[in-house]
Motif scaffolding. Structure first.
Motif, PDB file in Angstrom:
ATOM      1  N   GLU A  43       0.812  -1.224   0.000  1.00  0.00           N
ATOM      2  CA  GLU A  43       0.000   0.000   0.000  1.00  0.00           C
ATOM      3  C   GLU A  43       0.842   1.269   0.000  1.00  0.00           C
ATOM      4  O   GLU A  43       0.413   2.295  -0.527  1.00  0.00           O
ATOM      5  N   LEU A  44       2.011   1.210   0.593  1.00  0.00           N
ATOM      6  CA  LEU A  44       2.879   2.381   0.691  1.00  0.00           C
ATOM      7  C   LEU A  44       4.041   2.196  -0.269  1.00  0.00           C
ATOM      8  O   LEU A  44       4.764   1.216  -0.194  1.00  0.00           O
ATOM      9  N   ASP A  45       4.225   3.120  -1.161  1.00  0.00           N
ATOM     10  CA  ASP A  45       5.264   2.930  -2.176  1.00  0.00           C
ATOM     11  C   ASP A  45       6.580   3.625  -1.840  1.00  0.00           C
ATOM     12  O   ASP A  45       7.470   3.708  -2.679  1.00  0.00           O
ATOM     13  N   ASP A  46       6.719   4.081  -0.598  1.00  0.00           N
ATOM     14  CA  ASP A  46       7.927   4.832  -0.264  1.00  0.00           C
ATOM     15  C   ASP A  46       8.693   4.267   0.932  1.00  0.00           C
ATOM     16  O   ASP A  46       9.419   4.989   1.601  1.00  0.00           O
ATOM     17  N   ILE A  47       8.560   2.970   1.192  1.00  0.00           N
ATOM     18  CA  ILE A  47       9.285   2.348   2.308  1.00  0.00           C
ATOM     19  C   ILE A  47      10.758   2.217   1.918  1.00  0.00           C
ATOM     20  O   ILE A  47      11.088   1.656   0.876  1.00  0.00           O
ATOM     21  N   ASP A  48      11.636   2.745   2.768  1.00  0.00           N
ATOM     22  CA  ASP A  48      13.071   2.711   2.504  1.00  0.00           C
ATOM     23  C   ASP A  48      13.801   1.606   3.261  1.00  0.00           C
ATOM     24  O   ASP A  48      14.899   1.211   2.878  1.00  0.00           O
TER      25      ASP A  48
END
Length: 95
Positions: A43-48
């Motif tokens: 769902e979150l496309d910015d996990i680093d």
């Protein structure tokens, strides 16, 4: 700064890490289960970075990590595994 996914069913560890990360300007998404972590990755496309407690009470952290490593879009995601368990057999199973 970084967006960090933390998977841990221990409330104290989650609160402590959230505070430490926030002080340094990072954003944390904290979930209690591997299933919630998997959902968050999609769902979150910015996990680093994913930080995963080795010994979740209800699910296998190792299965989660293997699943992440098996999907092309997540293969490059750094995963930090930590635990309070001192049993070397358990710790070596992650390496």
């Amino acid at each position: 700064m970084a967006h960090i996914l933390m998977i841990d069913d221990g409330e104290v560890a989650c609160l402590a890490l959230r505070g430490i990360l926030a002080e340094r300007g990072h954003r944390a998404t904290i979930v209690a289960t591997a299933a919630q972590g998997w959902r968050s990755l999609h769902e979150l496309d910015d996990i680093d970075l994913a930080i995963v407690e080795l010994k979740l009470k209800t699910e296998s952290s190792l299965a989660f990590i293997q699943r992440v490593r098996g999907i092309g879009m997540f293969k490059a995601l750094p995963v930090l595994v930590y635990t309070s368990v001192s049993e070397m057999t358990t710790v070596r199973s992650v390496l």
